[in-house]
Design a protein around this motif. Structure first.
Motif, short mmCIF file in Angstrom:
data_model
loop_
_atom_site.label_atom_id
_atom_site.label_comp_id
_atom_site.label_asym_id
_atom_site.label_seq_id
_atom_site.Cartn_x
_atom_site.Cartn_y
_atom_site.Cartn_z
N SER A 26 -109.90 -27.74 43.03
CA SER A 26 -111.24 -27.72 42.42
C SER A 26 -111.20 -26.92 41.13
O SER A 26 -111.82 -27.31 40.12
CB SER A 26 -112.26 -27.09 43.37
N HIS A 29 -109.42 -28.94 38.42
CA HIS A 29 -110.27 -30.06 37.96
C HIS A 29 -111.43 -29.53 37.12
O HIS A 29 -111.80 -30.13 36.11
CB HIS A 29 -110.79 -30.87 39.15
N ALA A 30 -112.03 -28.43 37.58
CA ALA A 30 -113.15 -27.85 36.82
C ALA A 30 -112.67 -27.38 35.46
O ALA A 30 -113.36 -27.54 34.44
CB ALA A 30 -113.76 -26.69 37.59
N LEU A 32 -110.16 -28.63 33.80
CA LEU A 32 -109.94 -29.84 32.99
C LEU A 32 -111.27 -30.37 32.46
O LEU A 32 -111.40 -30.67 31.26
CB LEU A 32 -109.24 -30.91 33.83
N ALA A 33 -112.25 -30.45 33.37
CA ALA A 33 -113.56 -30.98 32.95
C ALA A 33 -114.18 -30.06 31.90
O ALA A 33 -114.71 -30.52 30.88
CB ALA A 33 -114.47 -31.10 34.16
N GLY A 34 -114.11 -28.75 32.16
CA GLY A 34 -114.69 -27.79 31.22
C GLY A 34 -114.02 -27.87 29.87
O GLY A 34 -114.69 -27.88 28.83
N GLY A 36 -112.43 -30.40 28.65
CA GLY A 36 -112.79 -31.70 28.05
C GLY A 36 -114.16 -31.65 27.41
O GLY A 36 -114.35 -32.08 26.26
N VAL A 37 -115.11 -31.09 28.15
CA VAL A 37 -116.49 -31.01 27.62
C VAL A 37 -116.52 -30.10 26.39
O VAL A 37 -117.15 -30.43 25.37
CB VAL A 37 -117.44 -30.50 28.72
N ILE A 64 -116.93 -23.09 34.57
CA ILE A 64 -115.75 -23.45 35.37
C ILE A 64 -115.84 -22.82 36.75
O ILE A 64 -115.59 -23.49 37.77
CB ILE A 64 -114.46 -23.01 34.64
N GLY A 67 -118.53 -24.62 38.63
CA GLY A 67 -118.05 -25.96 39.00
C GLY A 67 -117.04 -25.88 40.14
O GLY A 67 -117.09 -26.69 41.08
N THR A 71 -117.80 -27.57 43.64
CA THR A 71 -116.89 -28.64 44.09
C THR A 71 -116.21 -28.26 45.40
O THR A 71 -116.05 -29.08 46.30
CB THR A 71 -115.81 -28.90 43.00
N THR A 143 -104.71 -30.19 30.97
CA THR A 143 -105.66 -29.09 30.81
C THR A 143 -105.18 -28.11 29.75
O THR A 143 -105.95 -27.66 28.90
CB THR A 143 -105.86 -28.37 32.16
#
Lengths: 568, 336
Positions: A26, A29-30, A32-34, A36-37, A64, A67, A71, A143
């Motif tokens: 989690s 992934h968070a 990576l998402a963070g 990316g955003v 993060i 998230g 998650t 990431t």
């Protein structure tokens, strides 16, 4: 240790490990998402020329962590899922999950116990630690790359254009705030300066405050300009409603005529009218009111009345003349100056027939100034005739009959009524005129405020207010080039001169030639002014320009004209 | 209360003992059969599972692969009575079930029921598709009911009763293919593969010489019946049972979870009898594996032999030469 506790302990151990792995998953992934955003946000800022606000970088770790927590809470495994995983991972062929379900369903019996024992025996040989974590290498590499890019973008500075834009926005915000406060002060000053209640009600400071309260402190210069232009339009509209130009013209004519009178009182009255002291002039007029008829003093009364008669006659004649010249100028105007003079013409003619706005309301009873003056003249003549009859009757019979006395009194009352009405109208014209000039002065200040907003050379609003008001030179030229209304020119009664202004005279043809470029060298100033006027007219006549823009341009030039006339 | 609930009187130790005896007997029988039958371990295991579950097997394979030998060996290892009927077009139902004949007994003429070859423990119905549908249905009715009714009298068959029918995949001329309803009565349909090179050599070694392996009777009818009772005690978790239902339902093309292969190539899916067969066979599988619960792996293993004759391929499936086994493997993979 019993079979159930063995299995339960094993499942919990597996579950604990799985949930730790899920937490790590989690988090990655968070992250990576963070990243990316954040990269997207950074790109949005950087591509538009801005520096990425530091707040985003500070918010990233919080996002993060949040998230990750959310998650993990959603995706973490329960005991049943862990049992199923253990079955698959250790090849137990649904032994643990079956046992788990049988236990949850409280199934009891020899076979269930045997199944539990068999499962426990198999579980006993297994080590939960053999469940290992597989590092998500691709995810981590991606990431890391994204975080590195975000870091690079974090040090990117804003472009000079954006810095300038932000400076302008800040400046605009500060200026709009200052201007709005200043406008409130201006309204307070206007209210304080207005002592008369009638003037105050016409000025309506509450309405002005409401308009000013609608103004917003904005960073967008265009929005700010738009809102001030809107306020200016409202003020001009209010000023236009108070327009008394027609009546002032009539009174100016009347003043001229009165100053030619032989008697002192009409001349004094004329002087006050010329000085636009309408209230005092009204009082003077009322002082000329005829007294109650006294048979023994008829001749003296007639002498006194003669002053009023002279004044009334002159004023009525002047009103007629002004009306004539006004109507002739309105008929001549379109042929002379095209569409630019249409508004002017309509204004000057509005008092006569198709009246609009404030001019129709100049007379308190709804009658025009000209009518009132004519009625006063008629009433005074009637009184004079009545007194004349009474005097004749006195000389013939030595006494005055009741009928004649009644006629005199009724005529006197008519004169008094007309004088009262005229006095009210003069007061009204006076107060409206003052209000209009106040509104126009406010418009002028608003124009200066707009200039302050647009031009960065002024360090403060006060400095801007100290500078010369009005627009650029082109605007002044256009106003100067405009022909004065014909109503202002003295009516000489010579039609040939009037025709001359329609383009038949040699001087006019010279000017027209200068428009085409022939006379520029000799009449540079006038030609330049005419060129500006032409530009305005051609702009107003263009079909591709929206009507509201045309109206705005017209209003702009009109305002300059009005502000200059107010100065004069 | 679940169907697998054990009697309250039994203890875990007793169950364990019976389960071990089950495995032991099974291994003994398998070992005994392996003395004569070379290879074909899977066929042997599936046939034994079907016998324990009280089902019948349709064996498909070319002649000479040892089908008769297999049945003969099984009957000897299990000490069961064995008969063989060669199905031909002129075979009548009475030739299988038996008929009443007029006899003179004590001076009176009476009808006596003469039992047909069906009255046995193991019946080999050789080339069942060569008999007429009437004869086929007479046998299949007997298989289902495990009794014969002639002239209003019902004659029960001796248990265990096991029919092993064979079909020849070649030489289809003059045959009467079994209708779907009758195919459904077979527990398993098994394919007998051609032996490998080594197996061939071993077959020759075992049958070519003067020494023929002796097959000992290592179990009896009671053992088979007792094993059949024990397998009913094996537990199945609701979730695993749901999985079984999903697998069977997924063979229906109209089912939303059916894989594309089923939607494309299958005309009709399996009946509930298919699910019953899988469950029964899976329970035996679990016992053989030393477990007391059915696992998904058991269902996966038994789904193909239990369902391959219960799904009907569409025209497209037939035209493309699809085999039911391929479709079923996709079904299992999709549901898994």
């Amino acid at each position: 240790m019993s079979a159930p506790s063995k299995i339960e302990g094993f499942v919990n151990a597996v579950r604990g490990r799985l949930n730790r792995f899920r937490l790590a998953d989690s988090f990655f992934h968070a992250l990576l998402a963070g990243a990316g955003v954040l990269l997207l946000i950074s790109l949005v800022f950087v591509l538009r020329g801005y520096a990425v606000p530091r707040g985003w970088y500070l918010a990233l770790p919080v996002a993060i962590l949040l998230g990750t927590g959310i998650t993990w809470m959603i995706r973490r495994r329960n005991a049943e899922q862990a049992a199923r995983f253990a079955d698959g991972f250790f090849g137990l062929k649904d032994a643990i999950s079956s046992y788990w379900h049988f236990r949850n369903q409280r199934r009891e019996g020899a076979v269930y116990a045997l199944q539990g024992e068999a499962t426990a025996a198999r579980v006993d040989q297994l080590d939960p630690e053999s469940v290992t974590y597989h590092w998500p290498r691709r995810l981590l590499v991606t990431t890391t790359a994204l975080v590195a890019l975000c870091t690079v973008l974090a040090f990117k500075k804003a472009s000079p254009q954006v810095v300038e834009k932000m400076r302008v926005a800040e400046e605009t915000a500060a200026k709009t705030e200052e201007i709005n406060e200043h406008l409130e002060e201006v309204i307070d000053e206007l209210e304080k300066a207005t002592e008369d209640d009638e003037e105050l009600s016409e000025l309506d400071p509450d309405q002005l405050r409401e308009w000013v309260a609608e103004l917003k402190n904005t960073e967008n210069r265009e929005d700010a300009m738009r809102q001030y232009a809107e306020l200016e339009r409202k003020l001009q509209e209010a000023a236009r409603r108070l327009d008394q130009r027609k009546n002032e013209q009539i009174l100016a004519k009347a003043a001229e005529e009165l100053q030619k009178a032989e008697e002192q009182e009409p001349r004094a009255l004329g002087k006050k009218l010329a000085e636009k002291k309408y209230r005092e002039a009204g009082e003077d007029l009322e002082n000329l009111s005829p007294e109650e008829m006294k048979p023994e003093k008829l001749s003296e009364q007639r002498k006194e009345l003669a002053k009023l008669k002279s004044a009334a006659q002159r004023m009525a004649a002047a009103a007629k003349a002004a009306n004539r010249s006004g109507s002739s100028s309105s008929s001549a105007a379109p042929s002379e100056s095209g569409s630019s003079s249409e508004s002017q013409g309509s204004k000057s003619s509005s008092g006569g027939g198709g009246e609009s706005g404030g001019q129709g309301g100049a007379g308190s009873s709804g009658e025009g100034m000209e009518d009132q003056l004519a009625q006063l003249d008629s009433a005074v003549k009637g009184l004079d005739n009545a007194l004349k009859n009474a005097e004749r009757e006195m000389s013939q019979t030595g006494q005055c009959s009741a009928k004649t006395g009644g006629q005199c009194e009724s005529q006197r009352q008519a004169v008094l009524t007309q004088l009262r009405k005229l006095n009210q109208s003069l007061c009204k014209v006076g107060s409206s005129s003052k209000c209009q000039s106040r509104l126009l002065s406010m418009c002028q200040k608003l124009g200066q405020c707009q200039g302050y907003l647009c031009q960065s050379q002024f360090s403060s609003l006060g400095q801007c207010m100290g500078s010369k008001p009005g627009g650029k030179k082109a605007g002044n030229g256009s106003v100067e080039s405009r022909r004065d209304p014909l109503a202002d020119t003295p009516s000489s009664g010579q039609l040939t001169q009037l025709q001359g202004t329609k383009g038949q005279g040699p001087s006019v043809s010279t000017v027209e030639a200068a428009d085409d470029g022939d006379g520029v060298a000799t009449r540079r100033g006038s030609a330049k002014q005419r060129e500006f006027q032409h530009q305005l007219e051609s702009f107003v006549q263009r079909e591709d320009v929206p009507a509201d823009v045309k109206e705005g341009v017209k209003e702009y030039f009109k305002q300059i004209h009005q502000s200059e006339s107010a100065e004069q | 209360m679940p169907a697998t609930e054990a009697p309250a009187s039994a203890t875990p130790a007793e169950f364990k003992e019976r389960a071990e005896a089950f495995r032991e007997t099974f291994e003994k029988v398998r070992g005994e059969i392996a003395k004569f039958i070379v290879g074909q371990e899977k066929i042997v295991e599936d046939v034994l599972i079907a016998i324990i579950c009280g089902g019948h097997v349709l064996l498909e394979g070319v002649p000479g692969l040892g089908k008769t030998a297999l049945v003969n060996t099984i009957s000897r290892a299990l000490h069961l009575h064995f008969r063989r009927v060669q199905f031909t077009p002129d075979l009548l139902p009475a030739d299988i079930t038996g008929t009443q004949i007029l006899l003179e007994r004590d001076g009176k003429k009476v009808f006596d029921f003469q039992q047909g070859p069906v009255f046995t423990n193991i019946l080999l119905a050789d080339e069942i598709n060569r008999a007429t549908p009437k004869t086929q249905s007479a046998l299949l009715e007997t298989m289902q009911e495990k009794c014969v009714t002639v002239a209003g009298q019902t004659h029960s068959l001796e248990l265990p009763f096991f029919v092993l029918a064979t079909q020849n995949p070649i030489e289809q001329d003059g045959t009467y293919p079994l209708p779907e309803a009758q195919l459904d009565r077979f527990f398993f349909k098994l394919f007998v593969e051609v032996p490998t090179h080594d197996e061939f050599a071993e077959i020759l070694n075992r049958t070519g010489g003067s020494h023929v392996p002796e097959i000992a009777a290592v179990a009896g009818a009671d053992d088979i019946l007792s094993m059949g009772e024990l397998r009913k005690e094996v537990l199945i978790d609701d979730e695993v049972q749901q999985y079984l239902v999903r697998v069977v339902l997924a063979t229906h093309p109209e089912n939303e979870h059916a894989p594309d292969a089923v939607k494309k190539y299958v005309r009709h899916g399996s009946s509930p009898r298919g699910a019953q067969a899988i469950l029964a066979a899976s329970r035996v599988c679990a016992l053989l594996d030393g477990r007391f619960h059915v696992a998904r792996e058991d269902i996966d293993r038994m789904a193909v032999p239990a369902l391959r004759h219960r799904i009907i391929l569409s025209f497209e499936g037939e035209a493309e030469g699809k085999r039911p086994d391929e479709v079923l493997r996709e079904v299992v993979a999709a549901v898994r």
